[in-house]
Design an enzyme around this catalytic site. Structure first.
Site, PDB file in Angstrom:
ATOM      1  N   SER A  28      32.579  54.552  37.416  1.00 11.54           N
ATOM      2  CA  SER A  28      32.961  53.431  36.543  1.00 11.54           C
ATOM      3  C   SER A  28      33.838  53.843  35.374  1.00 11.54           C
ATOM      4  O   SER A  28      33.842  53.203  34.324  1.00 11.54           O
ATOM      5  CB  SER A  28      31.705  52.719  36.017  1.00 11.54           C
ATOM      6  N   GLU A  83      25.562  53.871  33.736  1.00 10.54           N
ATOM      7  CA  GLU A  83      26.009  52.651  34.402  1.00 10.54           C
ATOM      8  C   GLU A  83      24.872  51.642  34.594  1.00 10.54           C
ATOM      9  O   GLU A  83      24.932  50.776  35.462  1.00 10.54           O
ATOM     10  CB  GLU A  83      26.642  53.007  35.749  1.00 10.54           C
ATOM     11  N   GLY A  99      30.422  48.511  43.189  1.00  8.91           N
ATOM     12  CA  GLY A  99      29.845  47.437  42.400  1.00  8.91           C
ATOM     13  C   GLY A  99      29.767  46.147  43.189  1.00  8.91           C
ATOM     14  O   GLY A  99      30.640  45.834  44.003  1.00  8.91           O
ATOM     15  N   ARG A 124      34.008  52.388  49.016  1.00  7.89           N
ATOM     16  CA  ARG A 124      35.313  51.942  48.516  1.00  7.89           C
ATOM     17  C   ARG A 124      36.090  53.152  48.042  1.00  7.89           C
ATOM     18  O   ARG A 124      35.572  53.974  47.281  1.00  7.89           O
ATOM     19  CB  ARG A 124      35.146  50.948  47.361  1.00  7.89           C
ATOM     20  N   GLU A 144      39.335  58.949  44.553  1.00  4.32           N
ATOM     21  CA  GLU A 144      37.917  59.228  44.798  1.00  4.32           C
ATOM     22  C   GLU A 144      37.317  58.151  45.686  1.00  4.32           C
ATOM     23  O   GLU A 144      37.932  57.107  45.926  1.00  4.32           O
ATOM     24  CB  GLU A 144      37.140  59.319  43.480  1.00  4.32           C
ATOM     25  N   TYR A 152      34.658  45.627  34.522  1.00  3.11           N
ATOM     26  CA  TYR A 152      33.465  44.797  34.531  1.00  3.11           C
ATOM     27  C   TYR A 152      33.496  43.579  33.619  1.00  3.11           C
ATOM     28  O   TYR A 152      32.664  42.693  33.752  1.00  3.11           O
ATOM     29  CB  TYR A 152      32.236  45.651  34.202  1.00  3.11           C
ATOM     30  N   ASP A 212      39.531  54.652  46.149  1.00  2.00           N
ATOM     31  CA  ASP A 212      40.528  54.278  45.148  1.00  2.00           C
ATOM     32  C   ASP A 212      41.770  55.158  45.257  1.00  2.00           C
ATOM     33  O   ASP A 212      41.667  56.368  45.513  1.00  2.00           O
ATOM     34  CB  ASP A 212      39.941  54.409  43.742  1.00  2.00           C
ATOM     35  N   ASN A 237      33.708  55.819  46.390  1.00  2.00           N
ATOM     36  CA  ASN A 237      32.491  55.289  45.779  1.00  2.00           C
ATOM     37  C   ASN A 237      31.556  54.866  46.897  1.00  2.00           C
ATOM     38  O   ASN A 237      31.888  53.966  47.676  1.00  2.00           O
ATOM     39  CB  ASN A 237      32.868  54.097  44.888  1.00  2.00           C
TER      40      ASN A 237
END
Length: 304
Positions: A145, A19, A271, A247, A265, A208, A249, A267
């Site tokens: 990602s 990443e 990002g 964050r 999951e 992205y 998801d 994070n």
């Protein structure tokens, strides 16, 4: 935080994970925002000499904008603890736990949060037969990602042939159908829920690339589902032991109502690029990007 009139923040970015490019983008955006917020900023492309670079630089705070292995899994966090440098986002244990998808799912289950069935399996096993009934997802157990994700459809003729780049042990997870939802948590409080629309799987490109996906925030979903997302994300943040910004998801199968909401999951270092989700949610809450970065820096620690 230092007593200097202008605190010095070192922004870690880049690194050597899969990443890297996302991290470079996040780091540049955060560095620019921190300058607007009034900090002295030095950008560091993190390499094997990171400890020496940081000792020579002597920053007041480290803003960790690294993504993926080494930067997000507790390794850099441990180095920063050793150097006694306050750093942003989650600590060693939370970072390591969140990066290990199977172990973090065990923490979610213990906290009473809804997840789908999954198991770890050797690549040879996954390529020999269906480890779970299709449809299912095969992915690295410790990447973010959507790197290296394979979806095995219900109509698949046989098991998948996996990329050589994948580790020898992968996660095999029952496929959760439905809409992509996500919720950021800042300092223990949920920000908002975003509904993510993309053509097909919400993969690396969709996350992205400009125009790769469309974000609707706040999500146009029933109040019950919004409330559940906010609650689940807050509980997931606490269950893993996160600090700062995280964050979580979700997938939501609207045909099943609340029973169709599944936590995928968490994070610990979302990002921070122009297309990223957490800054969008913060903006909807009246928090500008420079203000968000300032708040994250002010929450930095090497003791918790």
């Amino acid at each position: 935080m230092s007593s200097r009139a202008t605190p010095h923040v070192a922004v870690l970015m880049g690194g050597t994970s899969a990443e890297r490019e996302v991290s470079l983008s996040s780091g540049r955006e955060c560095a620019a925002a921190l300058r607007v917020a009034g900090f002295q900023v030095t950008e560091i492309d993190a390499g094997v000499d990171l400890a020496e670079v940081l000792r020579a630089l002597g920053p007041d705070v480290v803003f960790n904008a690294l993504h993926g292995r080494w930067g997000e899994d507790g390794c850099v966090q441990g180095l920063l603890e050793w150097l006694r440098l306050p750093y942003t986002h989650s600590g060693v244990l939370a970072s390591a736990l969140a990066m290990d998808k199977q172990k973090s799912k065990a923490a979610f289950v213990a906290a009473g949060l809804p997840v789908v069935e999954s198991r770890l399996a050797c690549k040879a096993e996954v390529e020999a037969y269906h480890v779970l009934p299709p449809p299912y997802v095969v992915k690295p157990n410790a990447e973010g990602s959507s790197v290296g994700v394979h979806i095995v459809q219900e109509a698949a003729d046989g098991p998948p042939q996996l990329d050589e780049s994948l580790p020898e042990v992968v996660m095999v997870e029952a496929y959760a159908p439905g809409r992509e939802l996500t919720c950021a948590v800042l300092s223990g409080k949920p920000l908002n829920v975003t509904d993510i629309y993309s053509d097909g799987w919400y993969d690396y490109h969709a996350k992205y690339a400009e125009g790769g996906s469309r974000h609707v925030v706040p999500a146009d979903i029933p109040e019950q589902i919004t409330a559940a997302c906010l609650d689940y994300a807050t509980r997931a943040h606490a269950a893993i032991g996160c600090r700062g910004l995280s964050r979580t998801d979700f997938r939501w199968d609207e045909s099943r109502g609340l029973d169709g909401l599944i936590l995928l999951e968490i994070n610990t270092q979302p990002g921070m690029t122009p297309t990223s989700l957490a800054p969008e949610q913060a903006a909807k809450a009246g928090i500008s990007f420079p203000e968000l970065c300032r708040m994250i820096v002010e929450d930095a620690s090497c003791d918790r």
